[in-house]
Design a protein around this motif. Structure first.
Motif, short mmCIF file in Angstrom:
data_model
loop_
_atom_site.label_atom_id
_atom_site.label_comp_id
_atom_site.label_asym_id
_atom_site.label_seq_id
_atom_site.Cartn_x
_atom_site.Cartn_y
_atom_site.Cartn_z
N PHE A 26 0.84 -1.19 0.00
CA PHE A 26 0.00 0.00 0.00
C PHE A 26 0.88 1.25 0.00
CE2 PHE A 26 -2.63 -3.31 1.77
CZ PHE A 26 -3.92 -3.02 1.34
N ARG A 27 0.25 2.32 -0.39
CA ARG A 27 0.82 3.62 -0.12
C ARG A 27 0.34 4.03 1.28
NH1 ARG A 27 -0.07 6.82 -5.92
NH2 ARG A 27 1.56 5.68 -7.08
N ALA A 28 1.28 4.18 2.21
CA ALA A 28 0.92 4.39 3.61
C ALA A 28 0.14 5.67 3.80
CB ALA A 28 2.18 4.41 4.48
N ALA A 29 -0.69 5.68 4.84
CA ALA A 29 -1.42 6.89 5.18
C ALA A 29 -0.43 7.94 5.68
CB ALA A 29 -2.46 6.59 6.26
N THR A 30 -0.81 9.22 5.53
CA THR A 30 0.07 10.32 5.94
C THR A 30 -0.71 11.30 6.81
OG1 THR A 30 -0.47 11.56 3.92
CG2 THR A 30 1.48 10.15 3.86
N ARG A 31 0.04 11.93 7.68
CA ARG A 31 -0.50 12.99 8.54
C ARG A 31 0.41 14.21 8.35
NH1 ARG A 31 -3.60 13.02 13.38
NH2 ARG A 31 -3.23 14.86 14.65
N ASP A 32 -0.12 15.22 7.70
CA ASP A 32 0.68 16.40 7.34
C ASP A 32 1.92 15.99 6.56
OD1 ASP A 32 -1.12 18.12 8.52
OD2 ASP A 32 -0.05 18.22 10.43
N GLY A 33 1.75 15.02 5.66
CA GLY A 33 2.84 14.60 4.81
C GLY A 33 3.77 13.57 5.40
N VAL A 34 3.54 13.13 6.66
CA VAL A 34 4.40 12.14 7.33
C VAL A 34 3.66 10.80 7.34
CG1 VAL A 34 5.62 11.53 9.45
CG2 VAL A 34 5.44 13.93 8.74
N ALA A 35 4.34 9.73 6.90
CA ALA A 35 3.71 8.41 6.84
C ALA A 35 3.43 7.90 8.26
CB ALA A 35 4.62 7.43 6.11
N VAL A 36 2.22 7.37 8.45
CA VAL A 36 1.79 6.85 9.75
C VAL A 36 1.12 5.51 9.55
CG1 VAL A 36 1.53 9.12 10.83
CG2 VAL A 36 -0.40 8.11 9.58
N GLU A 37 0.96 4.77 10.65
CA GLU A 37 0.27 3.47 10.63
C GLU A 37 -1.24 3.69 10.58
OE1 GLU A 37 0.02 0.80 14.21
OE2 GLU A 37 1.53 -0.30 13.07
N SER A 38 -1.96 2.79 9.87
CA SER A 38 -3.41 2.95 9.75
C SER A 38 -4.05 1.59 9.50
CB SER A 38 -3.76 3.90 8.58
OG SER A 38 -3.29 3.35 7.35
N TRP A 39 -5.39 1.56 9.56
CA TRP A 39 -6.19 0.36 9.30
C TRP A 39 -7.05 0.60 8.06
CZ3 TRP A 39 -6.09 -4.28 11.99
CH2 TRP A 39 -5.33 -4.29 13.17
N ARG A 40 -7.32 -0.51 7.32
CA ARG A 40 -8.16 -0.42 6.12
C ARG A 40 -8.90 -1.74 5.95
NH1 ARG A 40 -8.19 2.58 1.17
NH2 ARG A 40 -9.13 1.35 -0.52
N VAL A 41 -10.14 -1.67 5.48
CA VAL A 41 -10.96 -2.85 5.23
C VAL A 41 -10.87 -3.18 3.75
CG1 VAL A 41 -13.28 -3.83 5.30
CG2 VAL A 41 -12.51 -2.32 7.14
N MET A 42 -10.58 -4.46 3.45
CA MET A 42 -10.45 -4.92 2.08
C MET A 42 -11.37 -6.11 1.85
SD MET A 42 -8.07 -2.97 0.66
CE MET A 42 -7.53 -3.93 -0.74
N THR A 43 -11.91 -6.23 0.63
CA THR A 43 -12.79 -7.34 0.25
C THR A 43 -12.21 -8.05 -0.96
OG1 THR A 43 -14.76 -6.20 1.09
CG2 THR A 43 -15.11 -8.00 -0.46
N VAL A 44 -12.12 -9.37 -0.87
CA VAL A 44 -11.58 -10.20 -1.95
C VAL A 44 -12.68 -11.16 -2.41
CG1 VAL A 44 -9.81 -11.87 -2.59
CG2 VAL A 44 -9.26 -10.02 -1.02
#
Length: 226
Positions: A202-220
């Protein structure tokens, strides 16, 4: 002549020796016999006792009950009348300060004069901008790696399936944890979990341009080709 006379007088007579031994032996035997037969006995004299009667036991004397003194309670005291303290109300031209030390004290607004004018104004700090958050998104460079392999048992049964998972995406874009939301079968869920941990990027989530850890729901989706 004289020599023969003296020689005959000094001659040893065995008979006299035997008589002497017999006499001595008899005396010794008599002494031993007399010592073994003699017996000395000692007996205590009879003890005469006289019974002395004991004096009779005096009767038990019970103490007389003492009268119980009654405690007299003093009458209740009347408290003096105390008037309520007067509260000084602030005057219009006075500033009221907070009496509780835990409460913040708000300073009075600072008035600033307009350059070259006579008016007054209140200095207001500009609001801070809200942080810019960007959610994580699948990296298009790895789009072909998102589809897991079809489980052989489900393929033989010609069964379709759907799996929804919640993934934790690190600051480097890799999946660090997978949690199931729903799945058609355990085989579909296990194939999706293995693929997400090893291949998904993935392209990581960012906070004010800084990459941070995050959660995401995916369906296959698993669908058999016709």
């Amino acid at each position: 002549m004289y020599a023969n006379r003296y020689a005959s007088e000094r001659r040893f007579h065995p008979a006299s020796m035997g008589v002497a031994l017999a006499i001595n032996g008899g005396l010794l035997a008599a002494m031993l016999l007399a010592g073994s037969v003699s017996v000395v006995r000692y007996e205590d004299p009879a003890l005469n006792t006289t019974a002395i009667p004991l004096p009779p036991t005096p009767p038990e004397v019970k103490p007389e009950p003492q009268p119980v003194e009654k405690t007299v309670q003093p009458p209740p005291q009347t408290l003096p009348f105390l008037p309520k303290p007067l509260i000084d109300l602030p005057r219009p031209d006075e500033t009221v300060m907070a009496s509780d030390p835990t409460l913040p004290i708000t300073p009075p607004p600072t008035t600033t004069g307009t350059p070259g004018g006579t008016g007054t104004g209140v200095a207001v700090d500009p609001p801070k901008p809200m942080p810019v958050l960007v959610d994580a998104a699948p990296d298009p460079r790895y789009k072909d790696a998102f589809q897991p392999a079809y489980p052989p048992a489900e393929r033989r049964a010609e069964r379709d399936g759907v799996v929804t998972v919640r993934v934790r995406i690190g600051a480097d874009g890799r999946v660090t944890a997978v949690e199931p939301v729903r799945a058609t079968s355990d085989a579909f869920w296990e194939a999706t979990r293995r693929q997400a941990l090893s291949k998904w990027r993935f392209r990581a989530a960012t906070r004010d341009g800084v990459a941070v850890e995050s959660w995401r729901v995916m369906t296959v989706r698993f669908e058999m080709e016709n």
